[in-house]
Scaffold this active site. Structure first.
Site, PDB file in Angstrom:
ATOM      1  N   GLU A  52       0.802  -1.225   0.000  1.00 15.95           N
ATOM      2  CA  GLU A  52       0.000   0.000   0.000  1.00 15.95           C
ATOM      3  C   GLU A  52       0.829   1.267   0.000  1.00 15.95           C
ATOM      4  OE1 GLU A  52      -2.461  -0.752   3.317  1.00 15.95           O
ATOM      5  OE2 GLU A  52      -3.948  -1.779   2.105  1.00 15.95           O
ATOM      6  N   CYS A  75       3.226   8.522   1.502  1.00 15.74           N
ATOM      7  CA  CYS A  75       3.904   7.545   2.360  1.00 15.74           C
ATOM      8  C   CYS A  75       4.093   6.269   1.552  1.00 15.74           C
ATOM      9  CB  CYS A  75       3.033   7.306   3.597  1.00 15.74           C
ATOM     10  SG  CYS A  75       3.688   6.057   4.693  1.00 15.74           S
ATOM     11  N   CYS A 110       8.024  -7.269   6.287  1.00 12.37           N
ATOM     12  CA  CYS A 110       9.230  -6.740   6.941  1.00 12.37           C
ATOM     13  C   CYS A 110       9.875  -7.897   7.685  1.00 12.37           C
ATOM     14  CB  CYS A 110       8.857  -5.619   7.915  1.00 12.37           C
ATOM     15  SG  CYS A 110      10.280  -4.791   8.680  1.00 12.37           S
ATOM     16  N   CYS A 129       8.821  -5.423  15.226  1.00 13.26           N
ATOM     17  CA  CYS A 129       8.435  -4.434  16.246  1.00 13.26           C
ATOM     18  C   CYS A 129       7.040  -4.791  16.739  1.00 13.26           C
ATOM     19  CB  CYS A 129       8.490  -3.032  15.669  1.00 13.26           C
ATOM     20  SG  CYS A 129      10.112  -2.665  14.973  1.00 13.26           S
ATOM     21  N   CYS A 171       3.708  -3.000  15.642  1.00 12.94           N
ATOM     22  CA  CYS A 171       3.537  -2.712  14.213  1.00 12.94           C
ATOM     23  C   CYS A 171       2.876  -3.895  13.500  1.00 12.94           C
ATOM     24  CB  CYS A 171       4.898  -2.433  13.590  1.00 12.94           C
ATOM     25  SG  CYS A 171       4.830  -2.228  11.801  1.00 12.94           S
ATOM     26  N   CYS A 206      -0.424   4.751  10.368  1.00 11.27           N
ATOM     27  CA  CYS A 206       0.863   4.055  10.522  1.00 11.27           C
ATOM     28  C   CYS A 206       0.695   2.652  11.067  1.00 11.27           C
ATOM     29  CB  CYS A 206       1.739   4.770  11.534  1.00 11.27           C
ATOM     30  SG  CYS A 206       2.197   6.385  11.050  1.00 11.27           S
TER      31      CYS A 206
HETATM   32  N1  SAH Z   1      10.449   0.366   9.057  1.00  4.01           N
HETATM   33  C1  SAH Z   1      10.582   1.762   9.182  1.00  4.01           C
HETATM   34  C2  SAH Z   1       9.548   2.546   8.416  1.00  4.01           C
HETATM   35  C3  SAH Z   1       8.121   2.060   8.432  1.00  4.01           C
HETATM   36  S1  SAH Z   1       7.172   2.275   9.892  1.00  4.01           S
HETATM   37  C4  SAH Z   1      10.580   2.149  10.639  1.00  4.01           C
HETATM   38  O1  SAH Z   1      10.277   1.312  11.467  1.00  4.01           O
HETATM   39  O2  SAH Z   1      10.914   3.289  10.931  1.00  4.01           O
HETATM   40  C5  SAH Z   1       6.783   4.002  10.001  1.00  4.01           C
HETATM   41  C6  SAH Z   1       6.505   4.462  11.449  1.00  4.01           C
HETATM   42  O3  SAH Z   1       5.228   3.980  11.919  1.00  4.01           O
HETATM   43  C7  SAH Z   1       7.549   3.941  12.422  1.00  4.01           C
HETATM   44  O4  SAH Z   1       7.937   4.922  13.336  1.00  4.01           O
HETATM   45  C8  SAH Z   1       6.771   2.843  13.100  1.00  4.01           C
HETATM   46  O5  SAH Z   1       7.363   2.519  14.310  1.00  4.01           O
HETATM   47  C9  SAH Z   1       5.397   3.459  13.221  1.00  4.01           C
HETATM   48  N2  SAH Z   1       4.343   2.483  13.543  1.00  4.01           N
HETATM   49  C10 SAH Z   1       4.297   1.192  13.220  1.00  4.01           C
HETATM   50  N3  SAH Z   1       3.157   0.613  13.688  1.00  4.01           N
HETATM   51  C11 SAH Z   1       2.472   1.575  14.322  1.00  4.01           C
HETATM   52  C12 SAH Z   1       1.211   1.597  15.011  1.00  4.01           C
HETATM   53  N4  SAH Z   1       0.468   0.505  15.110  1.00  4.01           N
HETATM   54  N5  SAH Z   1       0.815   2.769  15.545  1.00  4.01           N
HETATM   55  C13 SAH Z   1       1.571   3.866  15.424  1.00  4.01           C
HETATM   56  N6  SAH Z   1       2.751   3.909  14.782  1.00  4.01           N
HETATM   57  C14 SAH Z   1       3.212   2.776  14.244  1.00  4.01           C
HETATM   58 FE1  SF4 Z   2       9.318  -3.263  10.201  1.00  4.76          FE
HETATM   59 FE2  SF4 Z   2       7.167  -2.233  11.377  1.00  4.76          FE
HETATM   60 FE3  SF4 Z   2       9.444  -2.411  12.742  1.00  4.76          FE
HETATM   61 FE4  SF4 Z   2       9.243  -0.609  10.767  1.00  4.76          FE
HETATM   62  S1  SF4 Z   2       8.064  -0.632  12.676  1.00  4.76           S
HETATM   63  S2  SF4 Z   2      10.973  -2.035  11.148  1.00  4.76           S
HETATM   64  S3  SF4 Z   2       7.933  -1.761   9.337  1.00  4.76           S
HETATM   65  S4  SF4 Z   2       8.237  -4.149  11.939  1.00  4.76           S
END
Ligand code: SAH
Ligand code: SF4
Length: 385
Positions: free
Chosen positions: A102, A115, A122, A126, A129, A351
């Site tokens: 997306e 974005c 991935c 995390c 996420c 996000c």
């Molecule tokens: N992998 C990269 C970029 C993609 S994530 C990274 O981790 O930075 C983009 C942002 O969205 C990151 O700061 C991530 O931690 C945040 N994010 C991921 N899941 C989220 C959620 N459920 N609620 C709020 N922010 C989130």
């Molecule tokens: Fe991957 Fe989500 Fe962690 Fe970004 S925040 S590195 S997309 S698992």
């Protein structure tokens, strides 16, 4: 195939989207064309956004025909599109091999931020996420990455570039995937986006977000000069090891040092610290004060992201009042308006929510997600065992 329909013949012509100037020079030299033809072709593709070789009017007809026989100019295909009440738009793009990811457009006054994704899935896990629960399918190619910007430019009717009053003004690599686990393709794509004769977006309008792949940070800064965002989310190693597992490889101290060393960091090109607000996990005012201590002396912006829950997510978003307490500590230290307004929530464009469903999940699904998580952590060498 008697009686049956013939299978569609796959289009094996190389796609020009994703080729940089050097690639095009090589390709045209092989056809016996002079160097300046590559420059013309590059401009037609990336600056004018044409998809039809016949539109390339500064090239002779026989050359246009020859190019069309050899190459194609193809964006990812739109398989779904949604428009939020707040103007946010989300596209699901299908890439050549059938994989989908997306891309989200977030208009905000004069600014319009796209974005984009850098991987399908991935390899990191995390905990907050949703992408972290999906296996890494593959890296997006440079063409897939640039193609997202180009396809949205098509949708918004914004060729050539730069043009008047464009809505798409900024790009953030904050979609699916960890861009610095796909550094070569990401850098190639960024260079095409930034090229004045290409898509022509200023490096000051592009932000790359990383969870903290320390060894790749200097290089991306040196080769592209784009703005940096760091998914910090925790200020102590023990918590960050748990919620941003790449921290088991690169500790907070090393991460902070890598940010300090990021080329071009200055008061006008500040790093953005992303910090997702997780109720009773990382949201105390003591955490806020520790955050200030960590980033002291670094030209910084802070972005507090209200946690977007997804089915099966193990956290809740911090209360409004606690987000405000946290933000107040930062505000008193001179960091203004650090809370990110959630956008596109009604279309699940926020996000970490990309490609997620809206219903709750059961125990079995939770166990399945946990198993994937363990398997992934082993693969990337981040498992505790
Ligand atoms: N992998 C990269 C970029 C993609 S994530 C990274 O981790 O930075 C983009 C942002 O969205 C990151 O700061 C991530 O931690 C945040 N994010 C991921 N899941 C989220 C959620 N459920 N609620 C709020 N922010 C989130
Ligand atoms: Fe991957 Fe989500 Fe962690 Fe970004 S925040 S590195 S997309 S698992």
């Amino acid at each position: 195939m008697p009686g049956g329909a013939a299978a569609p013949v796959p289009d094996t012509r190389p796609n020009l989207i994703g080729m940089d100037r050097a690639d095009m020079e090589v390709a045209l030299t092989e056809l016996g064309e002079p160097k300046f033809r590559a420059k013309q072709l590059y401009q037609w593709v990336y600056n004018r956004g044409v998809t039809d070789f016949e539109a390339m009017t500064n090239m002779a007809k026989p050359l246009r025909t020859k190019l069309a026989e050899i190459f194609r100019i193809e964006r990812p295909k739109i398989t779904a599109h949604q428009l939020s009440d707040d103007g946010t738009q989300k596209w699901l793009f299908r890439y050549e091999d059938g994989n989908e990811a997306e891309t989200v457009f977030i208009p905000d006054g004069e600014r319009g931020t796209l974005c984009i994704s850098s991987q399908v899935g991935c390899s990191l896990t995390c905990k907050f996420c949703h992408t972290g629960t999906q296996k890494l399918v593959r890296n997006l190619t440079a063409g897939d990455i640039v193609g997202q910007v180009m396809a949205v430019r098509d949708e918004l009717g914004e060729w050539p570039s730069p043009g008047e009053e464009r809505r798409l003004t900024n790009v953030v690599l904050m979609g699916m995937g960890e861009p610095l686990y796909n550094t070569d393709n990401v850098i190639k794509a960024l260079k095409i986006m930034m090229d004045g004769e290409g898509i022509s977006l200023s490096k000051r309008r592009i932000t790359l977000s990383t969870s903290g792949v320390v060894p790749e940070m200097e290089r991306v800064g040196r080769e592209t000069g784009v703005l940096l965002a760091i998914s910090l989310h925790a200020v102590h190693d023990d918590l960050r090891n748990d919620i941003v597992p790449i921290n088991r490889k690169y500790k907070i101290k090393e991460l902070i040092q890598a940010v300090k060393d990021y080329p071009g960091l200055s008061n006008s090109s500040r790093v953005t610290w992303e910090y997702v607000m997780l109720k009773d996990v990382n949201d105390s005012t003591a955490d806020a004060r520790e955050l200030l201590r960590l980033i002291k002396g670094i030209p910084s912006k802070i972005n507090l992201i209200p946690f977007n829950a997804w089915p099966g997510s193990p956290y809740e978003c911090s209360d409004q009042a606690q987000i405000k307490n946290f933000a107040d500590v930062l505000w008193k230290a001179g960091y203004s308006s650090p809370v990110r307004t959630p956008r596109g929530r009604d279309i699940l464009a926020a996000c970490g929510q990309l490609k997620s469903a809206s219903e709750r999940i059961g125990k079995r699904e939770q166990m399945r997600l946990e198993a994937i998580r363990r398997e992934k952590e082993e693969m990337v060498g981040l498992s505790d065992a």
